[in-house]
Design an enzyme around this catalytic site. Structure first.
Site, short mmCIF file in Angstrom:
data_model
loop_
_atom_site.label_atom_id
_atom_site.label_comp_id
_atom_site.label_asym_id
_atom_site.label_seq_id
_atom_site.Cartn_x
_atom_site.Cartn_y
_atom_site.Cartn_z
N MET A 182 12.17 -1.38 -7.40
CA MET A 182 12.41 -1.57 -5.96
C MET A 182 12.07 -3.00 -5.57
SD MET A 182 12.70 1.45 -3.98
CE MET A 182 12.95 3.14 -4.50
N LEU A 224 10.59 -3.57 4.21
CA LEU A 224 9.80 -2.60 3.47
C LEU A 224 10.66 -1.53 2.80
CD1 LEU A 224 6.86 -2.01 6.00
CD2 LEU A 224 7.06 -3.74 4.19
N ASP A 257 5.12 -7.62 -9.21
CA ASP A 257 4.73 -9.04 -9.20
C ASP A 257 3.42 -9.17 -9.98
OD1 ASP A 257 6.85 -10.14 -7.45
OD2 ASP A 257 6.02 -8.71 -6.05
N HIS A 315 6.66 -0.81 -1.23
CA HIS A 315 5.64 -1.21 -0.26
C HIS A 315 4.90 0.02 0.28
CE1 HIS A 315 8.60 -4.62 0.43
NE2 HIS A 315 7.49 -5.26 0.11
O1 PAF Z 1 4.43 -10.11 -2.70
C1 PAF Z 1 4.73 -10.55 -1.56
O2 PAF Z 1 5.46 -9.93 -0.80
C2 PAF Z 1 4.22 -11.91 -1.15
O3 PAF Z 1 4.18 -12.78 -2.23
C3 PAF Z 1 2.86 -11.85 -0.43
C4 PAF Z 1 1.76 -11.33 -1.36
C5 PAF Z 1 2.97 -10.94 0.79
C6 PAF Z 1 2.44 -13.23 0.04
O4 PAF Z 1 3.36 -13.77 0.94
#
Ligand code: PAF
Length: 279
Positions: free
Chosen positions: A184, A31, A150, A35
């Site tokens: 990050m 993390l 993402d 996050h």
């Molecule tokens: O973005 C991530 O860290 C991963 O793709 C997830 C959404 C936790 C699924 O494993």
């Protein structure tokens, strides 16, 4: 802070507290502030928060990448413990999420899953959709939080929710950047000091590309960025493209009523980094 290895134990615990709402933040651990921004938003918006920490094997097409994915559970728990009293962690072993086999499902995700990250990482989004669907089924959260770094994954999850008619609300959160502009990522710790110095060029290139939007076509910008990275010894360019934010299809020209985004993926040595910017 309670940490659970099985979803059944976590659900039994939560049932005793009858949460008014639950927010889920799916992570693969290691993390960082990115996050934590998702977790903080989830804490503000929900009664109880579940943070899952699980390095999902079905979304890796490269066994070496899976092996090298950083695992820092004690430090992760330490960071989470400070955030909210009503926060629980789900850190399962593989068999709690994949009791029978680790085969991903095959969702009809369409072109969204075969462009960009989907083209470069075979089966990646089927693996993501499989594990996220399992987490949604396990916890039935009111809301789930995903970062815009993402961005393609975020669109895939929204599509999954529509396909499976799920009630969870998907909340998107802005990219968190280091002071240098580098997005990050849990992978940043794998960069050497020299690579760390050069990595901010990724975001600098994106911001320059955005500035050039007023005078250059998407093709011209793409060709400039491609030439820049192809001539730079520290980077191996996987893709750069300017696309429609909704369909993720490449655009031929900039239209005032259309929202566009530029996406980039590069390798620095063995480390693959992605980033994107709204145009
Ligand atoms: O973005 C991530 O860290 C991963 O793709 C997830 C959404 C936790 C699924 O494993």
């Amino acid at each position: 802070m309670n940490v659970f290895k099985t979803h059944l134990a976590l659900n039994t615990f939560l049932e005793q507290h009858a949460p008014a709402s639950t927010g889920l933040v799916p992570t693969m651990g290691a993390l960082h502030s990115g996050h934590l921004s998702l977790v903080k938003k989830a804490c503000d918006e929900n009664d109880w928060v579940i943070v899952s920490i699980f390095v999902n094997p079905t979304q890796f097409d490269d066994p070496n990448d899976l092996k090298k994915y950083p695992k820092t559970l004690p430090a992760d728990l330490d960071q989470l413990a400070r955030l909210k009293e009503k926060l629980v962690v789900y850190a399962p072993n593989e068999d709690d999420l994949y009791p029978n086999n680790t085969t991903p499902k095959n969702y009809p995700l369409g072109p969204l899953a075969t462009l960009m990250e989907g083209a470069s990482r075979n089966g990646h989004f089927q693996g993501v959709a499989t594990v996220v669907h399992k987490l949604f089924n396990a916890f039935n959260p009111s809301r789930a939080y995903f970062g815009e770094k993402d961005f393609q994954q975020l669109q895939i999850i929204r599509q999954l929710v529509a396909l499976e008619n799920l009630s969870v609300q998907i909340v998107n959160c802005p990219i968190v950047r280091e002071a240098s502009g580098l997005a990050m990522s849990s992978r940043n710790v794998r960069l050497s000091p020299q690579q760390q110095q050069k990595a901010p060029l990724i975001y600098q290139t994106l911001t320059t590309a955005r500035k050039n939007k007023t005078t250059e076509s998407p093709q011209q910008i793409t060709s400039d960025v491609t030439a820049f990275f192809q001539n730079h010894p520290a980077f191996e360019l996987d893709y750069f493209c300017i696309v429609d934010s909704k369909t993720l299809q490449p655009v031929e020209r900039f239209l005032p009523q259309q929202e566009n985004r530029a996406f980039i993926a590069v390798k620095m040595g063995e480390v693959r980094l992605i980033d994107n910017i709204k145009f």
